[in-house]
Design an enzyme around this catalytic site. Structure first.
Site, PDB file in Angstrom:
ATOM      1  N   HIS A   1       0.520 -13.012  -7.953  1.00  0.00           N
ATOM      2  CA  HIS A   1       1.254 -11.809  -7.542  1.00  0.00           C
ATOM      3  C   HIS A   1       2.080 -11.309  -8.722  1.00  0.00           C
ATOM      4  O   HIS A   1       3.048 -11.961  -9.140  1.00  0.00           O
ATOM      5  CB  HIS A   1       2.154 -12.146  -6.355  1.00  0.00           C
ATOM      6  CG  HIS A   1       2.784 -10.959  -5.702  1.00  0.00           C
ATOM      7  ND1 HIS A   1       2.704  -9.665  -6.210  1.00  0.00           N
ATOM      8  CD2 HIS A   1       3.540 -10.855  -4.563  1.00  0.00           C
ATOM      9  CE1 HIS A   1       3.361  -8.848  -5.424  1.00  0.00           C
ATOM     10  NE2 HIS A   1       3.876  -9.544  -4.424  1.00  0.00           N
TER      11      HIS A   1
ATOM     12  N   HIS B   1      -2.506  -5.954   0.131  1.00  0.00           N
ATOM     13  CA  HIS B   1      -1.336  -6.548  -0.519  1.00  0.00           C
ATOM     14  C   HIS B   1      -1.528  -8.059  -0.570  1.00  0.00           C
ATOM     15  O   HIS B   1      -1.287  -8.679  -1.601  1.00  0.00           O
ATOM     16  CB  HIS B   1      -0.062  -6.162   0.236  1.00  0.00           C
ATOM     17  CG  HIS B   1       1.186  -6.545  -0.472  1.00  0.00           C
ATOM     18  ND1 HIS B   1       1.445  -6.183  -1.771  1.00  0.00           N
ATOM     19  CD2 HIS B   1       2.262  -7.282  -0.065  1.00  0.00           C
ATOM     20  CE1 HIS B   1       2.624  -6.672  -2.148  1.00  0.00           C
ATOM     21  NE2 HIS B   1       3.139  -7.347  -1.130  1.00  0.00           N
TER      22      HIS B   1
ATOM     23  N   GLU C   1      -0.064  -7.539   7.735  1.00  0.00           N
ATOM     24  CA  GLU C   1      -0.961  -6.552   7.129  1.00  0.00           C
ATOM     25  C   GLU C   1      -2.257  -6.444   7.922  1.00  0.00           C
ATOM     26  O   GLU C   1      -2.784  -5.340   8.126  1.00  0.00           O
ATOM     27  CB  GLU C   1      -1.256  -6.901   5.677  1.00  0.00           C
ATOM     28  CG  GLU C   1      -2.085  -5.831   4.967  1.00  0.00           C
ATOM     29  CD  GLU C   1      -2.235  -6.064   3.479  1.00  0.00           C
ATOM     30  OE1 GLU C   1      -2.683  -5.125   2.792  1.00  0.00           O
ATOM     31  OE2 GLU C   1      -1.903  -7.168   2.996  1.00  0.00           O
TER      32      GLU C   1
ATOM     33  N   LYS D   1      -5.061 -10.915  -5.453  1.00  0.00           N
ATOM     34  CA  LYS D   1      -3.971 -11.830  -5.804  1.00  0.00           C
ATOM     35  C   LYS D   1      -4.410 -13.282  -5.682  1.00  0.00           C
ATOM     36  O   LYS D   1      -3.762 -14.174  -6.244  1.00  0.00           O
ATOM     37  CB  LYS D   1      -2.759 -11.573  -4.913  1.00  0.00           C
ATOM     38  CG  LYS D   1      -2.036 -10.252  -5.182  1.00  0.00           C
ATOM     39  CD  LYS D   1      -0.800 -10.115  -4.308  1.00  0.00           C
ATOM     40  CE  LYS D   1      -0.044  -8.823  -4.573  1.00  0.00           C
ATOM     41  NZ  LYS D   1      -0.749  -7.634  -4.036  1.00  0.00           N
TER      42      LYS D   1
ATOM     43  N   PHE E   1       9.926  -6.000  -0.966  1.00  0.00           N
ATOM     44  CA  PHE E   1      11.214  -6.342  -0.385  1.00  0.00           C
ATOM     45  C   PHE E   1      12.042  -5.069  -0.231  1.00  0.00           C
ATOM     46  O   PHE E   1      11.932  -4.122  -1.005  1.00  0.00           O
ATOM     47  CB  PHE E   1      11.957  -7.321  -1.283  1.00  0.00           C
ATOM     48  CG  PHE E   1      11.481  -8.758  -1.172  1.00  0.00           C
ATOM     49  CD1 PHE E   1      10.481  -9.123  -0.300  1.00  0.00           C
ATOM     50  CD2 PHE E   1      12.074  -9.744  -1.948  1.00  0.00           C
ATOM     51  CE1 PHE E   1      10.062 -10.438  -0.201  1.00  0.00           C
ATOM     52  CE2 PHE E   1      11.665 -11.069  -1.866  1.00  0.00           C
ATOM     53  CZ  PHE E   1      10.660 -11.419  -0.987  1.00  0.00           C
TER      54      PHE E   1
ATOM     55  N   CYS F   1       7.774  -5.024  -5.038  1.00  0.00           N
ATOM     56  CA  CYS F   1       6.331  -5.259  -5.177  1.00  0.00           C
ATOM     57  C   CYS F   1       5.485  -4.023  -4.894  1.00  0.00           C
ATOM     58  O   CYS F   1       4.259  -4.078  -5.018  1.00  0.00           O
ATOM     59  CB  CYS F   1       5.903  -6.407  -4.268  1.00  0.00           C
ATOM     60  SG  CYS F   1       6.769  -7.941  -4.645  1.00  0.00           S
TER      61      CYS F   1
END
Length: 420
Positions: free
Chosen positions: A348, A311, A322, A343, A407, A168
């Site tokens: 996403h 994010h 975050e 998002k 990830f 991502c």
């Protein structure tokens, strides 16, 4: 080094968006600033039996507007999205690629999973119709670097041609490395961004197995809700976002329209866990600080950041960690920062998210308008920053930061400043 030239400045002179809320830059930006989301029931396939039956799909996009019919049949959807977005960004820039410029110009694409649609379809063919019926285009359709490769083929770009596949964070890493190719290595022009097209049965089933996706199937428009106490996972999206980056003096000399100036790029690793961030968000902290250090030669520091495109995935861990990381980097000033997660509207886009969100930051700087975090109805008490809830907000900005975390613990951050 004594006598070395100062780093080149880098302008954003072209931009494009192909998103679940609009098939071009203008319509996507309008929807984002009006707080309109793009999540709905899955129509790509029959999602019966899956725990999640919603996604943020493109609506009414025709790849034939950008490619001939034969190419559309031979390309995975993510390739079509990348080529369409690249062509729109180049057109938006007004740049004419003559032979000498095309020889130096390159493309860096971010994509997390590549041609998963093609992989699944050909696997079904193999199982039910035999190996001789697998498409001869299977391999070139599904390999991730073919997105960047086809952009180069379609536009004649003969400079560096690269795929970044860092989950991502891929789109953000792609933009960052394209930026470095101009600033540090002397390339005049780079097309860059992210693209993803993995709304497929296997992807949805896989993310369901991780318990990562929202299952708010009865209220799809309310499912993506970053920083809200009722969030229950992210919503998978698709599309692309591209920037045309140009050496500053080259852009000024041709009278280019400049959205913003690229200022800094930072990357880091959590070195912690395959899917979960550490509680203190150290990897995110390191990436944000690296981006700030990278922007220091342009006289930018933490006090100059007025907006963060987070994010902000709408998952329990990401939004909390975050928030902690932002507080660590910015200290008491974090409470004065505007932070939003787009998002909440686009879903996403995985490897495509960073490209889309970099474009959004450039537009926020250009137009002085902050897109909101929609569906933020009951803020998580531990997520206590200013997330621009539910309505866009005008703001005069000097600089903006975009965060992407993936990830494998891979992190990327970009900083842009308002054009002079």
């Amino acid at each position: 080094m004594a006598g070395s030239k100062p780093p080149r400045r880098v302008a954003v002179t072209g931009a494009s968006l192909l998103t679940p809320v609009g098939n071009d830059l203008a319509s996507s930006w309008r929807a984002l600033t009006e707080g309109r989301g793009g999540v709905g029931p899955i129509t790509r396939f029959d999602p019966s039996g899956l725990k999640t039956t919603i996604a943020a799909e493109l609506k009414g996009f025709d790849p034939g507007d950008f490619l001939d019919k034969k190419a559309v049949k031979r390309f995975d959807p993510f390739i079509c999205y990348a080529v369409a977005a690249a062509k729109m960004a180049l057109a938006d820039s007004g740049l004419v690629l003559d032979e000498s410029l095309a020889e130096a110009a390159g493309c860096v694409l971010g994509c997390g999973l590549g041609g998963l649609t093609t992989i699944e379809a050909n696997h079904e063919t193999l199982l039910h119709r035999g190996p001789d019926r697998v498409s001869p285009f299977f391999v070139p359709m599904m390999i991730g670097n073919m997105g960047a490769g086809q952009v180069a083929i379609e536009l004649g770009l003969k400079g560096p041609n690269l795929l970044v596949s860092t989950a991502c964070a891929a789109g953000t890493h792609a933009v960052g490395w394209a930026f470095q190719h101009i600033r540090d290595y002397g390339r005049p022009v780079m097309l860059t961004g992210g693209a993803e097209a993995v709304i497929t049965p296997l992807a949805v089933a896989g993310f369901n197995a991780l318990k990562a996706l929202s299952t708010r199937n009865s209220e799809p428009e309310r499912a993506s809700r970053p920083f809200d106490r009722d969030r229950d996972g992210f919503v998978i999206g698709e599309g692309a976002g591209f920037l045309l980056l140009e050496e500053w003096e080259h852009a000024v000399a041709r009278g280019a329209h400049i959205y913003a100036e690229m200022a800094g790029f930072g990357a880091s690793a959590d070195a912690f866990h395959m899917t979960a961030p550490p509680d203190d968000g150290q990897g995110a902290v390191l990436a944000m600080r690296a981006a700030l250090d990278d922007a220091a030669p342009l006289d930018l520091g933490p006090a100059d950041i007025g907006y963060i495109n987070a994010h902000g995935t709408s998952t329990g861990l990401n939004d909390l960690i975050e928030t902690r990381a932002i507080k660590t980097v910015f200290g008491p000033r974090a409470q004065d920062l505007a932070v939003s997660s787009t998002k909440s509207m686009t879903g996403h886009l995985l490897g495509g998210a960073g490209g889309v969100e970099a474009v959004i930051c450039a537009l926020a700087l250009k137009h002085g308008l902050l897109p909101p975090t929609i569906n933020l109805d009951r803020p998580d008490p531990e997520c206590d920053l200013d997330y621009v809830p539910n309505r866009a907000r005008p703001a005069r900005l000097k600089a903006a930061l975009s965060n992407s975390f993936g990830f494998g613990g891979t992190n990327g951050c970009l900083i842009m400043k308002a054009a002079d």
